[in-house]
Design a protein around this motif. Structure first.
Motif, PDB file in Angstrom:
ATOM      1  N   MET A 112       0.814  -1.212   0.000  1.00 57.74           N
ATOM      2  CA  MET A 112       0.000   0.000   0.000  1.00 57.74           C
ATOM      3  C   MET A 112       0.856   1.274   0.000  1.00 57.74           C
ATOM      4  O   MET A 112       0.315   2.372  -0.026  1.00 57.74           O
ATOM      5  CB  MET A 112      -0.926   0.002   1.222  1.00 57.74           C
ATOM      6  N   GLY A 113       2.170   1.144   0.047  1.00 59.22           N
ATOM      7  CA  GLY A 113       3.042   2.312  -0.099  1.00 59.22           C
ATOM      8  C   GLY A 113       3.817   2.695   1.114  1.00 59.22           C
ATOM      9  O   GLY A 113       4.486   3.741   1.119  1.00 59.22           O
ATOM     10  N   ALA A 114       3.776   1.879   2.205  1.00 62.15           N
ATOM     11  CA  ALA A 114       4.577   2.201   3.381  1.00 62.15           C
ATOM     12  C   ALA A 114       6.055   2.145   3.024  1.00 62.15           C
ATOM     13  O   ALA A 114       6.489   1.342   2.194  1.00 62.15           O
ATOM     14  CB  ALA A 114       4.268   1.219   4.510  1.00 62.15           C
ATOM     15  N   ASP A 115       6.839   3.004   3.662  1.00 59.94           N
ATOM     16  CA  ASP A 115       8.274   3.047   3.381  1.00 59.94           C
ATOM     17  C   ASP A 115       9.040   2.002   4.200  1.00 59.94           C
ATOM     18  O   ASP A 115      10.138   1.602   3.789  1.00 59.94           O
ATOM     19  CB  ASP A 115       8.815   4.442   3.689  1.00 59.94           C
ATOM     20  N   ASP A 116       8.506   1.600   5.342  1.00 59.01           N
ATOM     21  CA  ASP A 116       9.137   0.549   6.138  1.00 59.01           C
ATOM     22  C   ASP A 116       8.137   0.054   7.179  1.00 59.01           C
ATOM     23  O   ASP A 116       7.034   0.606   7.303  1.00 59.01           O
ATOM     24  CB  ASP A 116      10.427   1.058   6.806  1.00 59.01           C
ATOM     25  N   PHE A 117       8.557  -0.972   7.917  1.00 58.56           N
ATOM     26  CA  PHE A 117       7.646  -1.673   8.826  1.00 58.56           C
ATOM     27  C   PHE A 117       8.399  -1.978  10.116  1.00 58.56           C
ATOM     28  O   PHE A 117       9.542  -2.444  10.081  1.00 58.56           O
ATOM     29  CB  PHE A 117       7.172  -2.975   8.158  1.00 58.56           C
ATOM     30  N   ILE A 118       7.766  -1.683  11.283  1.00 57.12           N
ATOM     31  CA  ILE A 118       8.379  -1.953  12.589  1.00 57.12           C
ATOM     32  C   ILE A 118       7.397  -2.764  13.423  1.00 57.12           C
ATOM     33  O   ILE A 118       6.207  -2.455  13.488  1.00 57.12           O
ATOM     34  CB  ILE A 118       8.721  -0.640  13.322  1.00 57.12           C
ATOM     35  N   THR A 119       7.928  -3.806  14.053  1.00 60.30           N
ATOM     36  CA  THR A 119       7.076  -4.652  14.909  1.00 60.30           C
ATOM     37  C   THR A 119       7.302  -4.312  16.378  1.00 60.30           C
ATOM     38  O   THR A 119       8.361  -3.817  16.775  1.00 60.30           O
ATOM     39  CB  THR A 119       7.384  -6.140  14.682  1.00 60.30           C
ATOM     40  N   LYS A 120       6.241  -4.552  17.160  1.00 64.97           N
ATOM     41  CA  LYS A 120       6.294  -4.360  18.607  1.00 64.97           C
ATOM     42  C   LYS A 120       6.529  -5.719  19.275  1.00 64.97           C
ATOM     43  O   LYS A 120       6.083  -6.756  18.739  1.00 64.97           O
ATOM     44  CB  LYS A 120       4.985  -3.748  19.109  1.00 64.97           C
ATOM     45  N   PRO A 121       7.176  -5.725  20.429  1.00 59.99           N
ATOM     46  CA  PRO A 121       7.744  -4.576  21.164  1.00 59.99           C
ATOM     47  C   PRO A 121       8.959  -4.005  20.424  1.00 59.99           C
ATOM     48  O   PRO A 121       9.649  -4.713  19.692  1.00 59.99           O
ATOM     49  CB  PRO A 121       8.126  -5.187  22.512  1.00 59.99           C
ATOM     50  N   TYR A 122       9.173  -2.721  20.643  1.00 64.88           N
ATOM     51  CA  TYR A 122      10.201  -2.026  19.898  1.00 64.88           C
ATOM     52  C   TYR A 122      11.604  -2.397  20.342  1.00 64.88           C
ATOM     53  O   TYR A 122      11.881  -2.510  21.547  1.00 64.88           O
ATOM     54  CB  TYR A 122      10.042  -0.508  20.045  1.00 64.88           C
TER      55      TYR A 122
END
Length: 556
Positions: A96-106
């Protein structure tokens, strides 16, 4: 320096605070606890990067991401965050166009690296875009969007060397009397014509595997390979294209063609040959293009030889001044004179002015030659004062290129001071066509000359389309009526009427006239009948060398 702004959209306050701690020294922060508020902030405030939680109660992150990427903020760096680790969420967000992805917990280090990488990548992209935009600006004509001349020459040389075994033709296109069209219909219409012409040539070049450019003003160049449409078809297509522009005047292109026999010949020399062919077509409305041939080649070679000899000619004082007298029609006495340049070549003899002056106007040497002639005339006036009171001012030609010399006024003022002359002893001749090319500039400079005491003469009056309008704007003391009118007054009633009206209008405006090109008694009688007084032409005298002119003044 202001910090970049990070917008954190997350419905959990603790998550927002945690992210802020990671970037406390590097960013200023905006916060939103739901998607609608986040979108409103993006619309109203400056944001450099968005940290977006995917799972929120009202408007989820997927919907926010979709709206961002479908808006004018589509380039805004957006990193999505979620506790899901199934892989599908990441894949969908990235699609969908996100530049990157981060999962939790950080993981603080991972979060910081990903934000830094996204921002660095966007900065590189922005710089690359800026470089591309700058390159495009440097390589393309600002008005029409096609290549400019410098880029065309560089890319055409590369193309021809890569495909040197193919047959190519280079054509040079010029709109007839474009400055008149600009004057009559305005710059907006003129620009529309140039854009339409450029669009047509661009279409032809793209469909044929060639390229085109705007050479400047109303001139274009077109490089096409073998098998492209023939020139008649190309000109007809251009005519059809320009008919869509609602202008009552005919928009006519003349074209010169150079068939490329040697692909390693510099493209600027090819353009010279195509331009020479184009110039040979002017005035021929039956066949509006010409192909460069051996006769033109021989003429070009002769011109190039002359150019190589100009420095020696200056050193050996081969350029000299001839004076053509101007007579009072009633007293039959010399009242003035025009200084004309002549080239006495030690081997070729007298080189016709029509052979070397156009060449010098193209390569810029005319500016140096004009100064040489001005100084010779000043020397003559200083030496021969005892014979000259009755024949001053003597007129000297000021070429159109001279008006681009910022020191023009200082040069001429310096010469008259050097030789102890009054500015009124020189009459400065400018052509009507030069005024039409740069009216505001020439109007300003000629007024400065008049303020310093010089007399301004408009040469070739009547050759342009804006002659009467020019009289309203240009500070001029004398008109020299073009000899074309004189040639026709014996046979053409219209020419006689025009001549009569020009003389009358000039007199009403307080402007004197000189009629040039007078050769017969019948012409002289008609000119006398309409009140003409100052006459120049072979009926009285051809241009004379300095010594012969002095003898004429002495009555010898």
């Amino acid at each position: 320096m202001a910090k970049p702004v990070m917008l954190i959209i997350d419905d959990v306050e603790m998550n927002r605070e945690m992210l802020k701690q990671y970037f406390l020294n590097d960013y200023d922060f905006l916060e939103a606890d739901d998607g609608d508020i986040g979108l409103a902030i993006i619309e109203t405030k400056h944001v450099d990067i968005v940290m977006l939680d995917l799972i929120m109660p009202s408007l989820n992150g997927y919907e926010v991401l979709t709206r961002i990427k479908n808006s004018e903020h589509a380039d805004l760096p957006t990193i999505v965050m979620t506790a899901y680790t199934d892989g599908q969420s990441e894949a969908l967000a990235m699609e969908m166009g996100a530049d990157d992805f981060i999962t939790k917990p950080y993981n603080p280090i991972v979060v910081q690296c990903r934000v830094r990488n996204v921002m660095a990548r966007r900065e590189r992209d922005a710089k690359d875009l800026q470089v591309r935009e700058m390159t495009h600006t440097l390589e393309h004509d600002r008005l029409t969007g096609i290549y400019n001349q410098e880029t065309f020459i560089r890319k055409a040389e590369k193309l021809l060397q890569e495909q040197e075994h193919g047959d190519w033709q280079l054509s040079y296109w010029d709109i007839h009397s474009f400055k008149v069209i600009n004057d009559l219909f305005g710059v907006i219409t003129g620009n529309a014509i140039l854009k339409a012409a450029a669009g047509y040539l661009q279409h032809v070049s793209k469909t044929s595997g060639g390229m085109c450019c705007r050479m400047g003003a109303d001139r274009f160049a077109l490089l096409l390979p073998e098998g492209a449409p023939d020139m008649e078809a190309l000109i007809h297509g251009m005519d059809q294209e320009l008919q869509n522009i609602e202008v009552t005047a005919n928009i006519t292109f003349f074209v010169g063609v150079y068939t490329i026999a040697n692909a390693r010949l510099p493209v600027d020399r090819m353009l010279d040959r195509a331009r020479m062919a184009m110039k040979s077509t002017h005035g021929n409305y039956i066949k509006r293009y010409a192909v460069y041939d051996d006769a033109m080649r021989n003429q070009l070679i002769e011109e190039q030889l002359l150019v190589k000899e100009t420095e020696i000619a200056v050193q050996q004082d081969q350029f000299c001044v001839y004076y053509q007298p101007v007579y009072d029609l009633h007293t039959r006495e010399v009242v003035s004179a025009e200084a004309l340049v002549r080239w006495h070549h030690p081997e070729k003899g007298m080189v016709p002015p029509g052979m070397f002056l156009p060449v010098f106007e193209r390569n810029g040497f005319i500016m140096r030659l004009d100064y040489i002639i001005w100084e010779k005339v000043c020397q003559f006036l200083a030496w021969e004062k005892r014979f000259l009171p009755q024949v001053t001012p003597v007129s000297v030609n000021v070429s159109r290129l001279d008006f681009f010399n910022r020191g023009l006024i200082d040069d001429l003022c310096g010469l008259v001071r050097k030789y102890g002359l009054e500015p009124r002893m020189l009459k400065l001749e400018i052509t009507e066509s030069a005024y039409m090319d740069h009216p505001a500039q020439i109007q300003n400079i000629t007024q400065q000359f008049r303020d310093k005491g010089f007399i301004i003469l408009m040469d070739d009056f009547g050759t342009g389309y804006s002659s009467l309008n020019m009289l309203k704007n240009l500070p001029v003391d004398t008109l020299k009526v073009d000899m074309a009118f004189v040639r026709e007054i014996e046979q053409d009633q219209t020419a006689r009427i025009l001549m009569r009206d020009i003389v009358r209008i000039a007199k009403d405006l307080g402007i004197s006239t000189i009629i040039e090109g007078v050769e017969t008694e019948n012409q002289l009688r008609y000119l006398a009948s309409i009140g003409c007084r100052d006459i120049q032409g072979y009926y009285f005298s051809k241009p004379l060398p300095t010594e012969a002119f002095c003898k004429l003044l002495q009555g010898a």
